[in-house]
Design a protein around this motif. Structure first.
Motif, PDB file in Angstrom:
ATOM      1  N   LEU A 196       0.828  -1.210   0.000  1.00 23.25           N
ATOM      2  CA  LEU A 196       0.000   0.000   0.000  1.00 23.25           C
ATOM      3  C   LEU A 196       0.860   1.258   0.000  1.00 23.25           C
ATOM      4  O   LEU A 196       0.531   2.245  -0.672  1.00 23.25           O
ATOM      5  N   ALA A 197       1.972   1.229   0.749  1.00 25.55           N
ATOM      6  CA  ALA A 197       2.860   2.388   0.780  1.00 25.55           C
ATOM      7  C   ALA A 197       3.498   2.627  -0.587  1.00 25.55           C
ATOM      8  O   ALA A 197       3.519   3.756  -1.094  1.00 25.55           O
ATOM      9  N   GLN A 198       4.001   1.548  -1.203  1.00 20.63           N
ATOM     10  CA  GLN A 198       4.591   1.691  -2.533  1.00 20.63           C
ATOM     11  C   GLN A 198       3.534   2.043  -3.565  1.00 20.63           C
ATOM     12  O   GLN A 198       3.774   2.844  -4.472  1.00 20.63           O
ATOM     13  N   GLY A 199       2.354   1.460  -3.419  1.00 23.66           N
ATOM     14  CA  GLY A 199       1.264   1.755  -4.338  1.00 23.66           C
ATOM     15  C   GLY A 199       0.829   3.198  -4.287  1.00 23.66           C
ATOM     16  O   GLY A 199       0.378   3.759  -5.300  1.00 23.66           O
ATOM     17  N   GLY A 200       0.938   3.818  -3.127  1.00 24.98           N
ATOM     18  CA  GLY A 200       0.609   5.234  -3.012  1.00 24.98           C
ATOM     19  C   GLY A 200       1.505   6.096  -3.887  1.00 24.98           C
ATOM     20  O   GLY A 200       1.054   7.068  -4.509  1.00 24.98           O
ATOM     21  N   ALA A 217       4.065   3.108 -12.943  1.00 24.67           N
ATOM     22  CA  ALA A 217       2.998   4.083 -12.709  1.00 24.67           C
ATOM     23  C   ALA A 217       2.060   4.143 -13.909  1.00 24.67           C
ATOM     24  O   ALA A 217       0.836   4.246 -13.752  1.00 24.67           O
ATOM     25  N   PHE A 218       2.621   4.085 -15.114  1.00 27.82           N
ATOM     26  CA  PHE A 218       1.776   4.053 -16.311  1.00 27.82           C
ATOM     27  C   PHE A 218       0.937   2.778 -16.325  1.00 27.82           C
ATOM     28  O   PHE A 218      -0.242   2.795 -16.700  1.00 27.82           O
ATOM     29  N   THR A 219       1.551   1.668 -15.912  1.00 24.58           N
ATOM     30  CA  THR A 219       0.810   0.408 -15.801  1.00 24.58           C
ATOM     31  C   THR A 219      -0.346   0.547 -14.824  1.00 24.58           C
ATOM     32  O   THR A 219      -1.453   0.055 -15.061  1.00 24.58           O
ATOM     33  N   ALA A 220      -0.092   1.238 -13.704  1.00 20.20           N
ATOM     34  CA  ALA A 220      -1.154   1.461 -12.712  1.00 20.20           C
ATOM     35  C   ALA A 220      -2.288   2.277 -13.306  1.00 20.20           C
ATOM     36  O   ALA A 220      -3.472   1.998 -13.057  1.00 20.20           O
ATOM     37  N   ALA A 221      -1.941   3.291 -14.108  1.00 24.19           N
ATOM     38  CA  ALA A 221      -2.975   4.120 -14.744  1.00 24.19           C
ATOM     39  C   ALA A 221      -3.819   3.290 -15.705  1.00 24.19           C
ATOM     40  O   ALA A 221      -5.047   3.418 -15.743  1.00 24.19           O
ATOM     41  N   VAL A 222      -3.165   2.432 -16.495  1.00 23.77           N
ATOM     42  CA  VAL A 222      -3.890   1.581 -17.441  1.00 23.77           C
ATOM     43  C   VAL A 222      -4.721   0.544 -16.698  1.00 23.77           C
ATOM     44  O   VAL A 222      -5.860   0.246 -17.073  1.00 23.77           O
ATOM     45  N   LEU A 223      -4.161   0.001 -15.628  1.00 22.84           N
ATOM     46  CA  LEU A 223      -4.855  -1.015 -14.849  1.00 22.84           C
ATOM     47  C   LEU A 223      -6.152  -0.467 -14.260  1.00 22.84           C
ATOM     48  O   LEU A 223      -7.212  -1.115 -14.305  1.00 22.84           O
ATOM     49  N   GLY A 224      -6.090   0.747 -13.713  1.00 28.16           N
ATOM     50  CA  GLY A 224      -7.281   1.340 -13.119  1.00 28.16           C
ATOM     51  C   GLY A 224      -8.239   1.909 -14.145  1.00 28.16           C
ATOM     52  O   GLY A 224      -9.429   2.058 -13.871  1.00 28.16           O
ATOM     53  N   GLY A 246      -2.805   2.107  -8.744  1.00 29.51           N
ATOM     54  CA  GLY A 246      -1.534   2.208  -8.032  1.00 29.51           C
ATOM     55  C   GLY A 246      -1.494   1.337  -6.793  1.00 29.51           C
ATOM     56  O   GLY A 246      -0.516   0.616  -6.550  1.00 29.51           O
ATOM     57  N   LEU A 247      -2.562   1.377  -5.997  1.00 31.52           N
ATOM     58  CA  LEU A 247      -2.595   0.568  -4.773  1.00 31.52           C
ATOM     59  C   LEU A 247      -2.619  -0.921  -5.107  1.00 31.52           C
ATOM     60  O   LEU A 247      -1.930  -1.722  -4.456  1.00 31.52           O
ATOM     61  N   ILE A 248      -3.402  -1.308  -6.122  1.00 28.72           N
ATOM     62  CA  ILE A 248      -3.461  -2.723  -6.512  1.00 28.72           C
ATOM     63  C   ILE A 248      -2.101  -3.190  -7.012  1.00 28.72           C
ATOM     64  O   ILE A 248      -1.632  -4.281  -6.662  1.00 28.72           O
ATOM     65  N   LEU A 249      -1.448  -2.369  -7.827  1.00 31.65           N
ATOM     66  CA  LEU A 249      -0.144  -2.750  -8.368  1.00 31.65           C
ATOM     67  C   LEU A 249       0.882  -2.930  -7.257  1.00 31.65           C
ATOM     68  O   LEU A 249       1.679  -3.875  -7.272  1.00 31.65           O
ATOM     69  N   ALA A 278       3.551  -7.998 -11.814  1.00 33.06           N
ATOM     70  CA  ALA A 278       2.728  -6.798 -11.961  1.00 33.06           C
ATOM     71  C   ALA A 278       2.228  -6.652 -13.396  1.00 33.06           C
ATOM     72  O   ALA A 278       1.052  -6.350 -13.641  1.00 33.06           O
ATOM     73  N   PHE A 279       3.103  -6.896 -14.367  1.00 31.31           N
ATOM     74  CA  PHE A 279       2.705  -6.734 -15.764  1.00 31.31           C
ATOM     75  C   PHE A 279       1.819  -7.880 -16.237  1.00 31.31           C
ATOM     76  O   PHE A 279       0.939  -7.676 -17.079  1.00 31.31           O
ATOM     77  N   VAL A 280       2.024  -9.070 -15.694  1.00 32.94           N
ATOM     78  CA  VAL A 280       1.162 -10.202 -16.047  1.00 32.94           C
ATOM     79  C   VAL A 280      -0.262  -9.940 -15.575  1.00 32.94           C
ATOM     80  O   VAL A 280      -1.237 -10.201 -16.298  1.00 32.94           O
ATOM     81  N   VAL A 281      -0.399  -9.406 -14.374  1.00 30.47           N
ATOM     82  CA  VAL A 281      -1.738  -9.071 -13.856  1.00 30.47           C
ATOM     83  C   VAL A 281      -2.397  -8.024 -14.745  1.00 30.47           C
ATOM     84  O   VAL A 281      -3.601  -8.105 -15.033  1.00 30.47           O
ATOM     85  N   LEU A 282      -1.626  -7.051 -15.209  1.00 36.49           N
ATOM     86  CA  LEU A 282      -2.177  -6.038 -16.112  1.00 36.49           C
ATOM     87  C   LEU A 282      -2.732  -6.691 -17.375  1.00 36.49           C
ATOM     88  O   LEU A 282      -3.857  -6.385 -17.804  1.00 36.49           O
TER      89      LEU A 282
END
Length: 331
Positions: free
Chosen positions: A31-35, A264-271, A283-286, A306-310
């Motif tokens: 969660l801290a890193q995801g923030g 971070a871009f992956t987090a944006a696409v994921l959400g 971001g938090l999920i990643l 992380a990228f496989v989950v995306l």
């Protein structure tokens, strides 16, 4: 003849027991890193929502903020070594100064990037592919400039706040740094979300994101909206850089934004890129997924997981988890 012994090592592990043991530790760290991912992802999603541009140079905007944080600490008189003995008020004050400096420098860098690299292309109605190539080129240009100024090596760590356990969550130690990072991510996301959805200028941003030509006919200053969008993204990246330096004090290095920016871009696409709430959620999920994957498959697989989950999420929901564009956000 002596027979040689061949040592074989499993190239991937599947340690369910290790994951169970480290689950809550991984949750807190994730969660801290995801923030941090979320704050950087907000910049990606804002620019994409307005211009449909993947601003790969945004990772270097973050790195500039990291160097600004380090330089601010240095100018304030702090050096490498032991954590200075400061009161709570002094610590908050110095961190606030560093945060303001990082946000200002990153914000100015983002605006300069838009004026120098992207605006001339818009004036010439350049294809989107040209914007993408320019973004990659700008990223390398900033990166090499930082290398010329600060060298190849990371800057010596300067830590103003030592991690101190505050309480335990199901056996996991929750430190002051963990709390600050998660709370800061949520608060800054809320401020950005409120700005976009509740202010006059925010309505202009959503109008340009939805239909730039019609927005211009209705009196919206498109160029001002674009500048503000880059500025807000840069300010958030600067804040993320300061909080990242609290977590990893030696994080100021010229190429330090490459992998972090991709995540971070992956987090944006994921959400759901173009969605502010999606950037926070992604971001938090990643952050959680990569920490769980590290315990389950081994440290070398942290980034891969992380990228496989995306990819898996996009197979079933191509628009991301939330998938609502900035232009269609609620009024």
């Amino acid at each position: 003849m002596t027979a040689s012994l061949v040592h074989t090592q499993t190239w991937i592990q599947f340690d369910v027991h290790g994951l169970a043991q480290q689950f809550w530790n991984n949750t807190v760290d994730g969660l801290a890193q995801g923030g941090i991912y979320a704050l950087i992802a907000l910049g990606y999603t804002l620019v994409y929502g307005v211009l449909k541009l993947i601003n790969f140079a945004h990772s270097e905007v973050f790195v500039v903020g990291a160097f600004a944080t380090w330089i601010t600490f240095y100018l304030l008189g702090f050096r490498t070594g032991a954590t200075p003995d400061l009161s709570v008020v002094e610590t908050i004050g110095f961190l606030a100064i560093a945060c303001i400096a990082a946000m200002a420098v990153s914000g100015a860098t983002a605006v300069a990037l838009e004026r120098i690299a992207y605006r001339p292309l818009r004036n010439r109605n350049a294809p989107r592919l040209v914007f993408l190539i320019t973004a990659i080129g700008a990223s390398f240009a900033i990166q090499q400039t930082l290398k010329l100024i600060f060298g190849l090596n990371q800057q010596p760590q300067i830590r103003l706040l030592q991690p101190e356990p505050l309480f335990r969550l199901f056996g996991a130690s929750v430190t002051n740094i963990h709390i600050i990072l998660v709370v800061a991510a949520v608060v800054l996301w809320y401020v950005a979300d409120y700005f976009v959805n509740r202010t006059r200028l925010g309505r202009g941003i959503r109008a340009v994101a939805q239909d730039p030509d019609t927005a211009t006919l209705m009196g919206v200053n498109k160029e001002r909206v674009i500048i503000v969008t880059f500025l807000v993204g840069g300010l958030l990246a600067g804040a993320a850089a300061m909080f990242y330096m609290m977590r990893i004090p030696q994080g100021a290095i010229y190429n330090g934004g490459f992998l972090l920016g991709i995540k971070a871009f992956t987090a944006a696409v994921l959400g759901g890129i173009g969605n502010l709430r999606g950037a926070l959620l992604g971001g938090l999920i990643l952050g959680l997924v990569e920490n769980y994957g590290q315990s389950l498959f081994g440290g070398g697989w942290k980034d891969v997981v992380a990228f496989v989950v995306l990819v898996i999420v996009l197979m079933f929901r191509p628009t991301g988890i939330l998938g609502e564009s900035l232009g269609k956000a609620r009024v």
